[in-house]
Design an enzyme around this catalytic site. Sequence first.
Site, PDB file in Angstrom:
ATOM      1  CD  GLU A   1      -6.140  -5.591   0.432  1.00 19.52           C
ATOM      2  OE1 GLU A   1      -6.189  -6.572   1.196  1.00 19.52           O
ATOM      3  OE2 GLU A   1      -5.306  -4.680   0.558  1.00 19.52           O
TER       4      GLU A   1
ATOM      5  CG  ASP B   1      -0.934  -6.219   3.517  1.00 14.35           C
ATOM      6  OD1 ASP B   1      -1.304  -5.201   2.898  1.00 14.35           O
ATOM      7  OD2 ASP B   1      -1.675  -6.838   4.297  1.00 14.35           O
TER       8      ASP B   1
ATOM      9  CG  HIS C   1      -1.907  -1.121   1.214  1.00 19.10           C
ATOM     10  ND1 HIS C   1      -3.066  -1.110   0.477  1.00 19.10           N
ATOM     11  CD2 HIS C   1      -1.879  -2.321   1.849  1.00 19.10           C
ATOM     12  CE1 HIS C   1      -3.717  -2.252   0.661  1.00 19.10           C
ATOM     13  NE2 HIS C   1      -3.011  -3.001   1.487  1.00 19.10           N
TER      14      HIS C   1
ATOM     15  CG  ASP D   1       5.027 -10.090   9.078  1.00 16.78           C
ATOM     16  OD1 ASP D   1       4.576 -11.259   9.165  1.00 16.78           O
ATOM     17  OD2 ASP D   1       4.327  -9.078   9.280  1.00 16.78           O
TER      18      ASP D   1
END
Length: 379
Positions: A124, A269, A56, A243
């Site tokens: 999205e 993300d 994003h 992550d």
Amino acid sequence: MILQSTRVWIGGQFLAAQLEIADGKITRVYPYGTRETDEDYGNKRIVPGFIDVHTHGAYGFDTNDGEPEGLRDWMRRIPEEGVTGILPTTVTQMPDVLTRAVANVAAVVKEGYEGAEILGIHFEGPYLDMEYKGAQPPEAIAKASVEQFQMYQKAAEGLIRYITLAPEHDPDFALTRYCSSTGVVVSMGHSSATYDEAMMGIANGAMSMTHVYNGMTGLHHRNPGLVGTAFRVRDIYGEIICDGCHSHLAALNDFVTSKGRDYTVMITDSLRPKHCPPGGDYELGGHPIEISESGLAYLKGTKTIAGSTLYMNRGLKILTEEALIPFDTALNSCTINPARCLGVDDRKGKLAAGYDADVVVLEDDYDVYQTYCRGVKML
């Protein structure tokens, strides 16, 4: 220009080789030491550039901001983590915000920019499930509509290449079929779909799944849900946030081992706070978020995960060194697999003659020493 190293990733292995680069392309590959070199990287690993299909923002910018200089700054700086291809990703918002966001990406692509290549837009939402919305703003979630999507695609000048939607809220799978027939990858996510509903989504054109485990029905031995679908259907792509926080390391290993070396897609993300100093006030979709010590983003005052601040090179390290996935499989997940998913694997995702000169020079600790975006040195 000729680069060389004793470890160049070619054909799924490290070879001592030279890469000849001209006009943004790899034009020849030579045995190590054949020609005089411009850059000798010794024993450092040379691998293909990373492609992030779900991100994003970073550096204080979010795709939904619709601000051209913020987008340019992001593209110019993101090669510091080895990213050479990217899908700026929107988050569910009202139509005016989304229209402005996608139009901004289209304008920057048309006017020009430096750095990582914008390979399209990841849209999205807003066609998501309310129960599994996660941090997506509930007030902006909408019913799937071909007509509305066409409006967004027109504003994007055809740059929407990937969409996340909840298949159970797509009547007759009309939007799924429309997107898949017009070259837009349909990824199922933020969804309460059952296994059977997900299978019908796949049958009608869906070919990926958004951040597996997160924002979807979980795996139960009598109700496989979306996670079970991701495990069962080996030849659809599955995004995974590497992550070590969004999913346990064991879950990462389970998913990638099941999905295999050709259909796993690593994503970050990431949100606007990535690469920003600690602290600060941030938001996602108009709602405040806060960043934990682990780097996870949460809706402020809640335990609802909103996204990450993961670097792609760090994700590669976690997947390989901590989740114990073989290096070739882990590297595929952020290079050739996303390229193949997007249909750009004829020029992206590997080091070979005729391919774009998207090249990353990695230290043994996975720090990025240098990145070339279409032959241009970025660091």
